[in-house]
Enzyme design. Structure first.
Site, mmCIF file in Angstrom:
data_model
loop_
_atom_site.group_PDB
_atom_site.id
_atom_site.type_symbol
_atom_site.label_atom_id
_atom_site.label_comp_id
_atom_site.label_asym_id
_atom_site.label_seq_id
_atom_site.Cartn_x
_atom_site.Cartn_y
_atom_site.Cartn_z
ATOM 1 N N CYS A 123 0.984 -0.800 -3.327
ATOM 2 C CA CYS A 123 2.473 -0.622 -3.427
ATOM 3 C C CYS A 123 2.887 -1.200 -4.795
ATOM 4 C CB CYS A 123 3.342 -1.187 -2.357
ATOM 5 S SG CYS A 123 2.886 -2.972 -2.315
ATOM 6 N N GLU B 214 4.179 4.420 -4.109
ATOM 7 C CA GLU B 214 2.681 4.227 -3.408
ATOM 8 C C GLU B 214 1.603 4.783 -4.390
ATOM 9 O OE1 GLU B 214 1.450 2.310 -0.535
ATOM 10 O OE2 GLU B 214 3.653 1.505 -0.554
#
Length: 139
Positions: A76, A109
């Site tokens: 992330c 992501e």
């Protein structure tokens, strides 16, 4: 095939156990442990999937996963991912994808598939500095 899931957070292990039972999944073994200390549970594993916190992988975990031939890295934090990929010098990126799971924000992501470079000797290429941060060793 068996899946071994390693997670240190008790609440996440409990949630995983609940989800596995609810979905009738029988081939997953959950190990509550720091990832760098999971080597006793992963003797015959062909691939590893890591999904570290925003800070990225710690030096111990980087040293541990460099022993796997195949790796999947979910991140992330593209900055931490970039740093970790530069440290994983034994591996090459096979594929990379970015997922915009939070539209209209700067968060994304990333998913990376890596494989060990062919012809590399087995000596570890990572070391830790005095603060426990990973760094590449000179060749």
């Amino acid at each position: 095939d068996e899946v071994i899931a390693v997670e240190i957070n008790r609440a996440l292990v409990d949630a995983a156990e609940h989800n596995l039972r609810a979905n009738g999944v029988k081939n997953v073994r959950l190990v509550r442990s720091p990832s760098a200390k999971a080597d006793g549970h992963t003797a015959d594993i062909a691939a590893v999937l890591v999904d570290p916190p925003r800070a990225g992988l710690d030096a111990q975990t980087l040293g541990y996963i460099e022993g796997f031939d195949h790796m999947f890295y979910i991140s992330c934090n593209p900055v931490a991912l970039c740093r970790d990929l530069q440290l994983l010098t034994r591996h090459e990126v096979c594929s990379f994808a970015i997922f915009d799971m939070f539209p209209y924000t700067s968060h994304a992501e990333c998913a990376v598939r890596l494989r060990r470079r062919r012809g590399l000797e087995e000596a570890p290429l990572l070391a830790s500095d005095k603060h426990g941060r990973a760094r590449a060793q000179p060749r």
